[in-house]
Write an enzyme that holds these catalytic residues in place. Structure first.
Site, short mmCIF file in Angstrom:
data_model
loop_
_atom_site.label_atom_id
_atom_site.label_comp_id
_atom_site.label_asym_id
_atom_site.label_seq_id
_atom_site.Cartn_x
_atom_site.Cartn_y
_atom_site.Cartn_z
N ARG A 62 28.40 -17.88 16.73
CA ARG A 62 27.78 -17.01 15.83
C ARG A 62 29.39 -16.13 15.24
O ARG A 62 29.60 -16.23 16.20
CB ARG A 62 26.94 -16.45 14.94
N SER B 33 17.96 -11.70 23.19
CA SER B 33 17.81 -13.30 24.28
C SER B 33 17.89 -12.31 24.86
O SER B 33 18.23 -11.85 25.99
CB SER B 33 19.42 -13.45 23.09
N LYS C 135 11.78 -14.20 24.42
CA LYS C 135 10.18 -14.33 23.68
C LYS C 135 9.69 -15.49 23.54
O LYS C 135 8.81 -16.35 23.05
CB LYS C 135 11.46 -13.74 22.64
#
Length: 531
Positions: A55, A236, A240
């Protein structure tokens, strides 16, 4: 109908062909024909996204229209663009797309149709249409037949480059959300995560403003017998994906969800997983999900088209997108009950946070707002010791409203439904990164299991005054000395100094970013001067 939709989106007098809701196999054929990528040995479609391998937050804007002007939390994350600037870029992308073949996908954001929105994605690239089809919620044939006009339109044109001097952008890429016109424009970037996260950001505004539903940058799983649901938050590197993909539980979704009075639901119908250094041993479900219909981004292939997931030649941020049905123990409905447990995951490289601790309502709101984890030495140039990272709500780049709005909604739901919240440190113990050791996954799984099944509540808890959390003293299959991090350090004075240093970092972050935080929430956070 499609001509009307394109005209409504501003694409008039279209000159190319249009493929609407094509099957994955057709989109793969189109992408191969257009030279957009190649097939891997497992049948996945591999693309290379060029200079943008992740991104580009500095290229993301929200149009400053009257309906959102007083609602968006403007700043370095939510950057405004004028209506005039938007109109200029809109004309640019529409003129560009009018001269190209187009691939159109009709989809939903939101598995719970009572709260979903219809998103039409108009793509220059067949591979991005394939990505959108696999990542968003796929309508049934009956739903497609009665789909009608979309609630939001996404125009994605990687080949349409911006000129900063003319377009008022920072680079050739631009990601633009216009809530008033119900549009998302993605220009200049082939990184498909921009489409995914723009839809997520849009839903993070709409569900709050229109539905009074809490959006969450989280994964969710549930018990296969009772349906009891758990939510996992984490940045990150915190685990998770690994911890939510529990073979003994059912995966509802891996990244984007919402919590309403009728339960939680996935915003998506697929997964977008990091695949750097995965293997059949470390991430068997993800590894086996990478097959025909999946889209790999920036994964290195050898001359036999076999993926080398250890190779970071293009980026550490190698990704794969696939429908959630590719995960065997998943629930394609994307829905679950109101969560009974919430897990905040953090990878503390300072080695001072307890491996698991219980949070009350105010403490949970504090840590939800803080979104703490830490980077370790060597991950980025210039980092020689652990560095704290605070990402508001565990997803700061995607939250358009005031963070305290989301936190208040979280606290209200936690109290209303009796949801238990735990902070789990998957980072270091026995010392900081470089001295201590990373928490063993088996122990973390045992602690999470105890939180999920409620057995942790049978333990004696001791209050940690510096971090202001309650720490269990016994958990089945976990060494008791591990539960109190001070006991794992060879030098207890060094631990005390490191703990107070991290607590002061929490305090500094809170004072800088949230001066209007309620006193009772602020008081529930770490305290560097606690005796």
């Amino acid at each position: 109908m499609i001509e009307e939709e394109l005209a409504h989106a501003g694409i008039a007098a279209h000159e190319g062909k249009v493929l609407v809701d094509a099957a994955p196999a057709v989109l793969v054929e189109e992408a191969l024909k257009k030279g957009e990528g190649e097939l891997t040995s497992t049948g996945a479609f591999a693309v290379y996204t060029g200079k943008y391998t992740g991104r580009s937050p500095k290229d993301r804007f929200i149009v400053d229209t009257p309906d959102v002007h007083d609602k968006i939390a403007w700043g370095t994350v939510n950057v405004p663009m004028s209506v005039e600037g938007y109109q200029h870029i809109k004309e640019k992308i529409c003129s560009y797309l009018a001269k190209h073949d187009l691939y159109v996908i009709h989809a939903y954001a939101g598995a719970n149709r009572a709260h979903s929105r219809k998103f039409e994605v108009v793509c220059e690239l067949a591979s991005q249409a394939l990505f959108s089809k696999q990542l968003l919620v796929r309508p049934t044939d009956e739903e497609l037949a009665s789909y009608g006009m979309p609630d939001f339109t996404v125009l994605a044109a990687p080949g349409c480059k911006c000129d900063p001097a003319v377009d008022g952008t920072h680079s050739e890429a631009c990601i633009l959300i216009n809530f008033q016109e119900h549009e998302i424009l993605v220009l200049g970037s082939r990184y498909s995560g921009e489409i995914k996260k723009s839809v997520f950001s849009t839903m993070n505004y709409l569900t709050v403003e229109e539905d009074n539903i809490l959006p969450m940058h989280s994964s969710v799983n549930k018990d296969p017998e009772t349906g009891e649901t758990a939510v996992f938050f984490g940045l990150s590197g915190t685990g998770k994906t690994t911890l939510s993909a529990d073979p003994k539980r059912i995966l509802v979704g891996d990244d984007e969800h919402a919590w309403g009075d009728d339960g939680v639901f996935n915003f998506e119908g697929g997964c977008y997983a990091k695949c750097i250094r995965i293997s059949p041993e470390t991430e068997p479900d993800i590894f086996n999900a990478i097959k025909f219909g999946s889209v790999c981004e920036n994964v290195v292939l050898d001359d036999k088209r076999v993926a080398d997931y250890d190779d970071a030649k293009y980026t550490e941020n190698t990704r794969v997108a696939y429908p959630i049905e590719n995960i065997p123990n998943s629930d394609p409905s994307g829905c679950g009950k109101v969560p009974s447990v919430v897990i905040f995951l953090t990878a503390d490289a300072f080695g001072v946070l307890p491996p698991i601790s219980r949070l009350d309502r105010n403490g949970a709101m504090y840590h939800f707002i803080s979104g703490f984890t830490s980077k370790v030495a060597g991950t980025e140039r210039g980092i020689t010791e652990p560095q704290p990272t605070f990402s508001t709500l565990f997803g700061e780049p995607f939250m358009p409203l005031n963070p305290l709005t989301y936190a208040q909604m979280f606290g209200e739901r936690m109290e209303r439904y009796g949801t238990r919240v735990y902070l789990v440190n998957t980072g270091w113990t026995g010392g900081p990164y470089g001295t201590g050791k990373r928490m063993k996954l088996a122990y973390t799984r045992a602690m999470v299991t105890a939180a999920l099944n409620g057995s942790i509540e049978n333990a004696e808890f001791v209050h940690d005054k510096v971090f202001n959390v309650d720490v269990p003293q016994t958990i089945e299959d976990v060494p008791s000395e591990l539960l109190n991090p001070r006991d794992t350090w060879a030098d207890s004075c060094a631990y005390d100094a490191a703990a107070r240093k991290l607590a002061s970092m929490f305090e500094e972050n809170c004072a800088k970013k949230y001066p209007d935080m309620a006193p009772e929430i602020k008081a529930a956070g770490p305290c560097s001067t606690a005796e």
